[in-house]
Design a protein around this motif. Structure first.
Motif, PDB file in Angstrom:
ATOM      1  N   SER A 293      -3.825  -0.731   0.760  1.00 32.82           N
ATOM      2  CA  SER A 293      -3.410  -1.441   1.973  1.00 32.82           C
ATOM      3  C   SER A 293      -3.280  -0.510   3.179  1.00 32.82           C
ATOM      4  O   SER A 293      -3.090  -0.984   4.306  1.00 32.82           O
ATOM      5  CB  SER A 293      -2.060  -2.119   1.738  1.00 32.82           C
ATOM      6  N   ASP A 294      -3.350   0.786   2.969  1.00 28.76           N
ATOM      7  CA  ASP A 294      -3.094   1.789   4.005  1.00 28.76           C
ATOM      8  C   ASP A 294      -1.678   1.659   4.560  1.00 28.76           C
ATOM      9  O   ASP A 294      -1.415   1.978   5.721  1.00 28.76           O
ATOM     10  CB  ASP A 294      -4.117   1.682   5.145  1.00 28.76           C
ATOM     11  N   GLN A 295      -0.745   1.214   3.716  1.00 28.07           N
ATOM     12  CA  GLN A 295       0.636   1.043   4.154  1.00 28.07           C
ATOM     13  C   GLN A 295       1.580   2.116   3.611  1.00 28.07           C
ATOM     14  O   GLN A 295       2.744   2.169   4.014  1.00 28.07           O
ATOM     15  CB  GLN A 295       1.159  -0.341   3.732  1.00 28.07           C
ATOM     16  N   VAL A 296       1.120   2.944   2.701  1.00 29.83           N
ATOM     17  CA  VAL A 296       2.000   3.978   2.145  1.00 29.83           C
ATOM     18  C   VAL A 296       2.442   4.937   3.243  1.00 29.83           C
ATOM     19  O   VAL A 296       1.606   5.522   3.957  1.00 29.83           O
ATOM     20  CB  VAL A 296       1.302   4.743   1.001  1.00 29.83           C
ATOM     21  N   GLY A 297       3.735   5.085   3.381  1.00 31.79           N
ATOM     22  CA  GLY A 297       4.308   5.972   4.397  1.00 31.79           C
ATOM     23  C   GLY A 297       4.564   5.310   5.721  1.00 31.79           C
ATOM     24  O   GLY A 297       5.286   5.869   6.558  1.00 31.79           O
ATOM     25  N   ARG A 298       4.019   4.123   5.942  1.00 29.87           N
ATOM     26  CA  ARG A 298       4.188   3.456   7.237  1.00 29.87           C
ATOM     27  C   ARG A 298       5.505   2.671   7.301  1.00 29.87           C
ATOM     28  O   ARG A 298       6.155   2.445   6.293  1.00 29.87           O
ATOM     29  CB  ARG A 298       3.021   2.529   7.523  1.00 29.87           C
ATOM     30  N   ASN A 299       5.842   2.262   8.512  1.00 33.70           N
ATOM     31  CA  ASN A 299       7.027   1.419   8.758  1.00 33.70           C
ATOM     32  C   ASN A 299       8.338   2.100   8.364  1.00 33.70           C
ATOM     33  O   ASN A 299       9.274   1.448   7.890  1.00 33.70           O
ATOM     34  CB  ASN A 299       6.884   0.073   8.036  1.00 33.70           C
ATOM     35  N   LEU A 300       8.398   3.407   8.577  1.00 35.63           N
ATOM     36  CA  LEU A 300       9.643   4.135   8.339  1.00 35.63           C
ATOM     37  C   LEU A 300      10.713   3.638   9.306  1.00 35.63           C
ATOM     38  O   LEU A 300      10.490   3.549  10.519  1.00 35.63           O
ATOM     39  CB  LEU A 300       9.426   5.636   8.542  1.00 35.63           C
ATOM     40  N   MET A 301      11.881   3.300   8.770  1.00 34.41           N
ATOM     41  CA  MET A 301      13.030   2.897   9.588  1.00 34.41           C
ATOM     42  C   MET A 301      14.223   3.788   9.245  1.00 34.41           C
ATOM     43  O   MET A 301      14.382   4.194   8.094  1.00 34.41           O
ATOM     44  CB  MET A 301      13.366   1.421   9.331  1.00 34.41           C
ATOM     45  N   LEU A 302      15.053   4.069  10.255  1.00 36.60           N
ATOM     46  CA  LEU A 302      16.158   5.016  10.073  1.00 36.60           C
ATOM     47  C   LEU A 302      17.514   4.470  10.527  1.00 36.60           C
ATOM     48  O   LEU A 302      18.526   5.147  10.337  1.00 36.60           O
ATOM     49  CB  LEU A 302      15.873   6.315  10.844  1.00 36.60           C
ATOM     50  N   HIS A 303      17.553   3.279  11.116  1.00 33.09           N
ATOM     51  CA  HIS A 303      18.736   2.787  11.830  1.00 33.09           C
ATOM     52  C   HIS A 303      18.987   3.655  13.057  1.00 33.09           C
ATOM     53  O   HIS A 303      18.687   4.855  13.069  1.00 33.09           O
ATOM     54  CB  HIS A 303      19.997   2.763  10.967  1.00 33.09           C
ATOM     55  N   HIS A 304      19.545   3.052  14.077  1.00 33.45           N
ATOM     56  CA  HIS A 304      20.052   3.814  15.219  1.00 33.45           C
ATOM     57  C   HIS A 304      21.536   4.044  14.938  1.00 33.45           C
ATOM     58  O   HIS A 304      22.343   3.116  14.971  1.00 33.45           O
ATOM     59  CB  HIS A 304      19.844   3.041  16.516  1.00 33.45           C
ATOM     60  N   ASN A 305      21.861   5.263  14.628  1.00 27.36           N
ATOM     61  CA  ASN A 305      23.210   5.632  14.210  1.00 27.36           C
ATOM     62  C   ASN A 305      23.776   6.714  15.104  1.00 27.36           C
ATOM     63  O   ASN A 305      23.045   7.593  15.572  1.00 27.36           O
ATOM     64  CB  ASN A 305      23.197   6.190  12.773  1.00 27.36           C
ATOM     65  N   GLY A 306      25.070   6.656  15.293  1.00 26.08           N
ATOM     66  CA  GLY A 306      25.707   7.730  16.023  1.00 26.08           C
ATOM     67  C   GLY A 306      27.210   7.562  16.075  1.00 26.08           C
ATOM     68  O   GLY A 306      27.760   6.549  15.631  1.00 26.08           O
TER      69      GLY A 306
END
Length: 529
Positions: A293-306
């Motif tokens: 699918s060429d999706q491996v590694g894509r759509n990384l999310m981290l939250h906006h945190n602080g």
């Protein structure tokens, strides 16, 4: 073969430890591979300068950003994974988090199933991780068919007073759902544990309900389960057809060893799980495992945190400050049609951080003086998936993170809402009047709440995993960390990771191993705590 197992689990964080706990009663021969070792119980566990400033328990590893600039990721390789250091605020995702939601930054996509699919597993996970909380107070909370396993942690006097005044101005604060297992929860014949250094610290008392303490330790009581530490999985190897995994190549204390199995579960964390799939490219999978699918590694999310620290005239003598949250703006606000996120108290910041934050505001004050006048808040807003936010590998195999913030407007507005709250508090309590603020936002190096790099779905063309978190392209490879998330809400993902691992475990027991009697015993064990 001497090195053959029925099941191999890679990683011991919330996902790996929980799936190990779930599958241990099957009697299957299980090998758990962890690249790190145990964090020793030592006086430095609670030394803020050692843990926070010096990064005593973090790896000395470089990752690279989109400009190929090196950075030190704020991650941990050890038994229990990042859960050993987490803040143990164990939230259920809200019903809306499973649906398509419009945000300032775009669309948060719907999950392929709804909240109802995970509700019973959330209940099981809350019991497994000894969550303290109170239903019916948080205005954003989803429905639940049971109370929390343990009552909410008591507020200290300052927090109790703050709760009262927040209610006076029309807000609905609630006790944080905290995963801790304290002696005072179940006996009066043992000394109570008084928690203090918590967020970002290992807990030598084992009161923090992390993956190792709550799930891995009981799993290892089964003779069929083996844990191997300092075992770095270099790559996964497929059979000649490329349709299933047959072995893992593992570096154990410098020695390269192969282990084979029938079923494989990857739970290395969203970045490292994707990196493992990419490292394992072969003739049948030239762009990385399960990557048609060429999706491996894509759509990384981290939250906006602080963190935002309020410098007030109110004396703060709290020991364990992490007890209260605000989700009034989770879905919208009076000045925002879009979701903003959630606010919670966090553990007290370390001396080095507080003196740094105060150096321009109150340069003449000592840390002891500053500690008494600070209240520490943690803010979280939703990050949105983008195919360009991704994990790739450099030519030498090192990890590269290409990442640009999405939906950051919500996070900035959330900070503004917190400051407005204190203006209103100042109208009813002079100690909150003219509050000064400083803080810090996590950047890509924070790697906070990483998720989404191996998203699940019903279409193999747009997702890496199916609804049971098995790779579409390989018949015996599963993922049980937060990589499977298609979206991430604005709450800590740990409870959702654990709940999903229990769900996947049910599928494995019932539909793959076809051991229904083991399933019944396993659930009874979980519900019994």
């Amino acid at each position: 073969m001497l090195n053959h197992y029925d099941i191999i689990i890679i990683g011991t964080g919330s996902g790996g430890s929980t799936i190990a706990y779930k599958l241990a009663p099957t009697g299957k021969k299980i090998l758990i591979l962890e690249r790190g070792g145990f964090i020793p119980k030592e006086k430095e566990n609670w030394d803020p300068h050692e843990v926070v400033t010096n990064g005593r328990y973090r790896p000395k590893e470089d990752w690279y950003d989109s400009d190929d600039k090196a950075f030190k990721p704020f991650i941990h390789y050890n038994v229990g994974g990042n859960s050993k250091m987490y803040g143990a605020a164990l939230f259920r995702f809200r019903e809306s988090d499973f649906k398509e939601v419009r945000h300032y930054g775009g669309i948060s996509p719907a999950w392929p199933f709804g909240y109802d699919t995970l509700e019973t597993y959330y209940e099981q996970a809350e019991k497994l991780y000894s969550v303290h909380g109170k239903r019916g107070v948080d205005p954003s909370e989803p429905y639940a068919y049971s109370e929390y396993p343990q009552p909410a942690l008591p507020y200290e006097p300052l927090i109790k007073d703050l709760e009262k005044k927040l209610k006076q101005i029309g807000l609905r604060p609630f006790p944080l759902p905290m995963g801790v297992k304290l002696p005072q929860d179940y006996t009066q014949t043992e000394a109570p544990v008084i928690l203090e250094n918590f967020d970002g610290f290992p807990d030598p008392t084992d009161s923090k309900a992390d993956g190792q303490v709550s799930a891995l330790r009981p799993a290892l009581k089964n003779r069929n389960v083996t844990l191997m530490t300092h075992a770095y999985v270099e790559r996964l190897v497929t059979d000649d057809s490329g349709e299933k995994i047959v072995e893992v190549i593992t570096i154990v204390n410098g020695e390269r060893i192969k282990f084979s199995a029938d079923l494989f579960f990857v739970a290395c964390g969203a970045v490292n799980s994707a990196a493992l799939f990419l490292r394992s490219a072969n003739e049948n999978h030239p762009n990385g495992l399960a990557n048609s699918s060429d999706q491996v590694g894509r759509n990384l999310m981290l939250h906006h945190n602080g963190c935002l620290v309020a410098f007030t005239k109110k004396k703060n003598d709290c020991v364990f400050q992490k007890s209260l949250g605000l989700a009034d703006f989770y879905h919208k606000s009076h000045d925002s049609e879009f979701p903003l996120g959630e606010i919670q108290l966090m553990g007290r910041n370390d001396p080095d951080t507080i003196t740094w934050l105060a150096e321009n505001l109150f340069p003449e004050k000592t840390y002891a003086e500053l500690k008494e006048m600070t209240i520490d808040f943690w803010l979280t807003s939703e990050d949105l998936p983008s195919p360009e936010n991704r994990v790739t590998l450099k030519n030498d195999g090192s990890i590269k993170i290409s990442y640009k913030k999405t939906n950051y407007t919500a996070y900035e507005k959330l900070k503004g809402r917190l400051k407005q709250i204190f203006v209103r508090l100042g109208d009813i309590d002079s100690d909150y009047k003219d509050t000064q603020w400083n803080g810090y936002d996590l950047d890509v190096s924070g790697m906070s709440h990483q998720n989404g790099t191996l998203r699940f779905g019903t279409d193999p063309k747009t997702s890496v995993l199916d609804l049971n978190c098995k790779t579409h392209d390989l018949g015996n490879l599963y993922v049980v960390d937060a990589s499977f998330f298609p979206s991430c809400g604005a709450f800590n993902p740990a409870l959702t990771i654990a709940a999903n691992a229990l769900r996947v475990g049910d599928y494995i027991i019932n539909d793959v191993l076809k051991l229904n009697d083991v399933q019944e015993r396993s659930v009874e064990a979980i519900l019994a705590g």
